[in-house]
Design an enzyme around this catalytic site. Sequence first.
Site, PDB file in Angstrom:
ATOM      1  N   LYS A 123      -0.534  11.388   6.470  1.00 50.54           N
ATOM      2  CA  LYS A 123      -0.163  10.237   7.313  1.00 50.54           C
ATOM      3  C   LYS A 123       0.455   9.122   6.466  1.00 50.54           C
ATOM      4  O   LYS A 123       1.476   8.544   6.823  1.00 50.54           O
ATOM      5  CB  LYS A 123      -1.428   9.761   8.042  1.00 50.54           C
ATOM      6  CG  LYS A 123      -1.357   8.483   8.833  1.00 50.54           C
ATOM      7  CD  LYS A 123      -1.862   7.255   8.115  1.00 50.54           C
ATOM      8  CE  LYS A 123      -3.253   7.326   7.570  1.00 50.54           C
ATOM      9  NZ  LYS A 123      -3.740   6.108   6.946  1.00 50.54           N
ATOM     10  N   LYS A 164       0.838  -1.206   0.000  1.00 56.96           N
ATOM     11  CA  LYS A 164       0.000   0.000   0.000  1.00 56.96           C
ATOM     12  C   LYS A 164       0.877   1.261   0.000  1.00 56.96           C
ATOM     13  O   LYS A 164       0.542   2.268  -0.627  1.00 56.96           O
ATOM     14  CB  LYS A 164      -0.926  -0.036   1.218  1.00 56.96           C
ATOM     15  CG  LYS A 164      -1.658   1.244   1.517  1.00 56.96           C
ATOM     16  CD  LYS A 164      -2.739   1.607   0.508  1.00 56.96           C
ATOM     17  CE  LYS A 164      -3.302   2.994   0.822  1.00 56.96           C
ATOM     18  NZ  LYS A 164      -4.488   3.343   0.124  1.00 56.96           N
TER      19      LYS A 164
HETATM   20  P1  NAD Z   1     -12.636   8.296   8.080  1.00 62.52           P
HETATM   21  O1  NAD Z   1     -11.991   9.244   9.044  1.00 62.52           O
HETATM   22  O2  NAD Z   1     -13.718   8.779   7.194  1.00 62.52           O
HETATM   23  O3  NAD Z   1     -13.197   7.007   8.890  1.00 62.52           O
HETATM   24  C1  NAD Z   1     -12.609   6.478  10.045  1.00 62.52           C
HETATM   25  C2  NAD Z   1     -13.724   6.019  10.986  1.00 62.52           C
HETATM   26  O4  NAD Z   1     -13.133   5.394  12.124  1.00 62.52           O
HETATM   27  C3  NAD Z   1     -14.593   7.165  11.504  1.00 62.52           C
HETATM   28  O5  NAD Z   1     -15.961   6.866  11.326  1.00 62.52           O
HETATM   29  C4  NAD Z   1     -14.221   7.269  12.974  1.00 62.52           C
HETATM   30  O6  NAD Z   1     -15.286   7.723  13.793  1.00 62.52           O
HETATM   31  C5  NAD Z   1     -13.832   5.830  13.289  1.00 62.52           C
HETATM   32  N1  NAD Z   1     -12.931   5.719  14.436  1.00 62.52           N
HETATM   33  C6  NAD Z   1     -11.806   6.432  14.689  1.00 62.52           C
HETATM   34  N2  NAD Z   1     -11.236   6.028  15.828  1.00 62.52           N
HETATM   35  C7  NAD Z   1     -12.019   5.044  16.334  1.00 62.52           C
HETATM   36  C8  NAD Z   1     -11.955   4.235  17.497  1.00 62.52           C
HETATM   37  N3  NAD Z   1     -10.958   4.365  18.379  1.00 62.52           N
HETATM   38  N4  NAD Z   1     -12.936   3.323  17.679  1.00 62.52           N
HETATM   39  C9  NAD Z   1     -13.956   3.184  16.810  1.00 62.52           C
HETATM   40  N5  NAD Z   1     -14.057   3.916  15.679  1.00 62.52           N
HETATM   41  C10 NAD Z   1     -13.109   4.835  15.445  1.00 62.52           C
HETATM   42  O7  NAD Z   1     -11.433   7.696   7.211  1.00 62.52           O
HETATM   43  P2  NAD Z   1     -11.524   6.885   5.810  1.00 62.52           P
HETATM   44  O8  NAD Z   1     -11.307   7.839   4.700  1.00 62.52           O
HETATM   45  O9  NAD Z   1     -12.696   5.976   5.816  1.00 62.52           O
HETATM   46  O10 NAD Z   1     -10.165   6.033   5.913  1.00 62.52           O
HETATM   47  C11 NAD Z   1     -10.037   4.897   6.757  1.00 62.52           C
HETATM   48  C12 NAD Z   1      -8.708   4.218   6.453  1.00 62.52           C
HETATM   49  O11 NAD Z   1      -8.673   3.830   5.072  1.00 62.52           O
HETATM   50  C13 NAD Z   1      -7.480   5.121   6.664  1.00 62.52           C
HETATM   51  O12 NAD Z   1      -6.411   4.365   7.157  1.00 62.52           O
HETATM   52  C14 NAD Z   1      -7.183   5.625   5.260  1.00 62.52           C
HETATM   53  O13 NAD Z   1      -5.835   5.997   5.105  1.00 62.52           O
HETATM   54  C15 NAD Z   1      -7.560   4.409   4.428  1.00 62.52           C
HETATM   55  N6  NAD Z   1      -7.960   4.686   3.031  1.00 62.52           N
HETATM   56  C16 NAD Z   1      -8.816   5.717   2.747  1.00 62.52           C
HETATM   57  C17 NAD Z   1      -9.176   5.940   1.407  1.00 62.52           C
HETATM   58  C18 NAD Z   1     -10.108   7.064   1.001  1.00 62.52           C
HETATM   59  O14 NAD Z   1     -10.178   7.361  -0.211  1.00 62.52           O
HETATM   60  N7  NAD Z   1     -10.841   7.678   1.915  1.00 62.52           N
HETATM   61  C19 NAD Z   1      -8.681   5.105   0.401  1.00 62.52           C
HETATM   62  C20 NAD Z   1      -7.849   4.049   0.742  1.00 62.52           C
HETATM   63  C21 NAD Z   1      -7.492   3.850   2.073  1.00 62.52           C
END
Ligand code: NAD
Length: 287
Positions: free
Chosen positions: A238, A170
Amino acid sequence: MRVGFIGLGIMGAPMASNLIKAGFELAVHDCVRERTASLEALGARPADSPAALAPLAEVFITMLPDTPQVEAVLFGEAGLAGALSAGSIVIDMSTISPRATMEFARRLGERQVEMLDAPVSGGEPGARQGRLSIMVGGRREIYERCLPLFQVMGSKVVYTGPNGHGQKTKLVNQVVGSLNLLAAVEGIRLARAAGLDLALTLEAVGGGAAGSWMWSNLGPKMAARDYAPGFMIRLHAKDLRLASELLAELGLDAPGTELCHELFEKAVAEGLGELGNQGLIRLWETD
Ligand code: NAD
């Protein structure tokens, strides 16, 4: 197979929704309580903590922002690990540190709990359409057992090797994607400054050797000055920090990645962290 899903943000919510629509029995948790509502409407059972989710499933997927959140959900107060029965499987689909991933897998292994790291690429549209690219690290036998889940969420599923290899793959993805994004930002700025029609430029350049996912998905958003987040700048920063750490660990010089990392950190420092990553262009365009 009963699935517990933790982290229902931009990516987690549509991924979980695809699993339930495909017929998997689902239980869900997010620290922001309202985030479970859309899944509950589809029939998912909510849980108030990771530990409370443990009895409701055998396979647990985490889709959380960063390494500290995954550690807290697994090993913190009311964490998952202490409540899991032997033979359970944890699949972390967040993008986090490969080194921490290997450590988490080792600690779970002490409790006879299996772990896969399975980060994804393809953004929010890929999550919604079940067309993510999924990069899986861990034991092959466990990967094969979980393949039916991956096939619902992704259109490209690749087994990359032992724990940590999914996360390292990744980070390769993020090095390539970040440089493509910076290229798209500079291309849009040049086209605008040169007085070109942006729609025609997007079409012409996208059809040639300079085309990329970033150009065709984020170029139109930059052209429309639409900075709503698909992937937030602070999460992209990050990923570049994680990539820089891995590059440094390996003694590799990567000036393009370093530049992207600096620019994304600058964007966070300037208060742009909650914008989508196409908002990187706001470092130069303030209107
Ligand atoms: P986001 O911030 O929209 O979602 C994260 C979720 O986790 C939130 O709903 C938050 O409330 C929850 N959360 C945080 N801490 C928590 C805890 N301690 N206990 C329970 N829930 C908790 O982020 P996202 O965009 O969905 O990304 C999530 C992961 O996927 C990240 O690592 C990101 O780098 C990766 N990612 C994101 C994308 C994208 O396009 N958004 C693409 C590929 C990978």
